[in-house]
Design a protein around this motif. Structure first.
Motif: not given
Length: 381
Positions: A175-186
């Protein structure tokens, strides 16, 4: 059939799940917090909120960002539909920024031009969802430099990219350059929980909102409860309209076991991507930009559009599960009914016309990969 992607399950993964089945709570036990902490420890984010899919993660990230009716969200056409659908779930409008033909990620030049036009028209987006296609990070510093002065919330769709780094060496998810990071565990992603996702952030305010939206909007936090219930230890209150997006402890236990092997999984993917890159250099195909920081979720080549169907069918008939990632979102009938049309985002469309995804996963054997390479040579030369 050699699939395009496949999960890696070891005995320690099975043992972790069995341990929960036999000895622990199946939901709302200690495994979800342990998994969230493992994600924070790996990425450097302060907070992680696990949920039951990457799509759920995108949805609650938009909600936490305040997205609703009257808001505008931008993303890219070259992604799975969930990247754009999340905005529509919130009642917002969605638009797209075309991709770079080399990186296949969001084009910084296209973003700059579109922001200039939007600023002049007074229609700057509220949120930008930057998608890390195939495992390679977008140029997040350049994106942040463009968006932050305009108060645009930045969400990274890192469904493909956990285990990778940006050009500056920051882990995807930091999150250095963003507000949130979304990941997936499919199952075909860097690590799997069977189904699952998470949202990472450095903001406690956002994390608190994310948890509420993922759990019915219900809280037991005394500071958030209405007054007059101090003598009611069972009391809880719904303070938002939330969803049942929680991850179970069974899924989280699998995730905890897998996180310890994330770097080795990525190393295996990178080695297979490098082998493809070298072996396909002499073929009439466009190879992806080789990115040493990529998590290498996918390895896509581009072939002559007129030949793709024949190549696809020949490889499938040979037992090779090639695929195509992705049909541009704006070409789906649902989005065309919203007013988008063919020709709107020509770089994404041109990429799609020739795109072909080759099998790539840690358990892909040398002989299986060689079969893919030999079949491609046979059909192309």
């Amino acid at each position: 059939m050699i699939p395009y992607g496949k999960h890696t399950i070891a005995k320690e993964d099975v043992d972790a799940v069995v341990q929960v089945l036999e000895n622990e709570f199946l939901t709302q036990g200690k495994q979800v917090p342990a998994f969230e902490q493992a994600l924070c420890d790996y990425t450097g984010a302060k907070y992680a909120v696990a949920c039951n899919s990457g799509t759920s993660g995108l949805h609650i990230a938009c909600l936490a960002a305040g997205v609703g009716a009257g808001n505008l969200v931008w993303t890219v056409p070259n992604s799975f539909a969930a990247s754009a659908n999340a905005a529509l779930y919130c009642g917002a409008a969605v638009d797209f920024v075309d991709i770079d033909p080399v990186t296949r990620n969001l084009s910084v030049d296209a973003l700059a031009a579109k922001l200039d036009e939007a600023s002049a028209a007074g229609n700057v987006p509220d949120v930008l969802i930057a998608v890390h296609f195939s495992g390679s990070s977008c140029d997040m510093k350049a994106i942040a430099d463009l968006c932050r002065p305009l108060n645009i919330t930045i969400i990274e769709d890192a469904a493909h990219a956990l285990g990778g780094k940006d050009a500056g060496g920051n882990r995807v998810g930091s999150c250095v350059y963003s507000d949130m990071v979304v990941t997936s565990f499919h199952p075909v992603k860097s690590v799997t929980t069977a189904e699952g996702g998470a949202v990472l952030t450095m903001s406690q305010v956002l994390a608190d909102k994310l948890r509420l939206y993922a759990s019915h909007g219900i809280t037991k936090d005394p500071a958030a409860l209405p007054a007059g219930h101090d003598d009611e230890p069972w009391f809880y209150a719904q303070i938002h309209l939330g969803f049942n997006y929680r991850l179970s402890d069974l899924h989280a236990a699998l995730g905890v076991a897998q996180m310890g092997r994330l770097d080795s999984f990525v190393a295996e993917r990178r080695a297979r991507a490098a082998r493809y890159h070298e072996a396909l250099a002499s073929l009439p195909v466009k190879r992806p930009l080789f990115d040493n920081n990529s998590a290498w979720h996918l390895y896509m080549i581009e072939v002559e559009p007129a030949q793709r169907t024949a190549i696809f069918n020949t490889l499938r008939a040979a037992g090779i599960g090639v695929n195509v990632h992705y049909i541009p979102i704006h070409l789906h009938p649902y989005y065309q009914a919203l007013g988008f049309a063919a020709g709107d985002f020509p770089v994404s469309e041109q990429y799609y016309r020739g795109a072909l995804t080759l099998p790539l996963y840690p358990l892909l054997t040398d002989s299986e990969q060689q079969k893919v390479i030999d079949c491609l040579k046979e059909v192309l030369l």
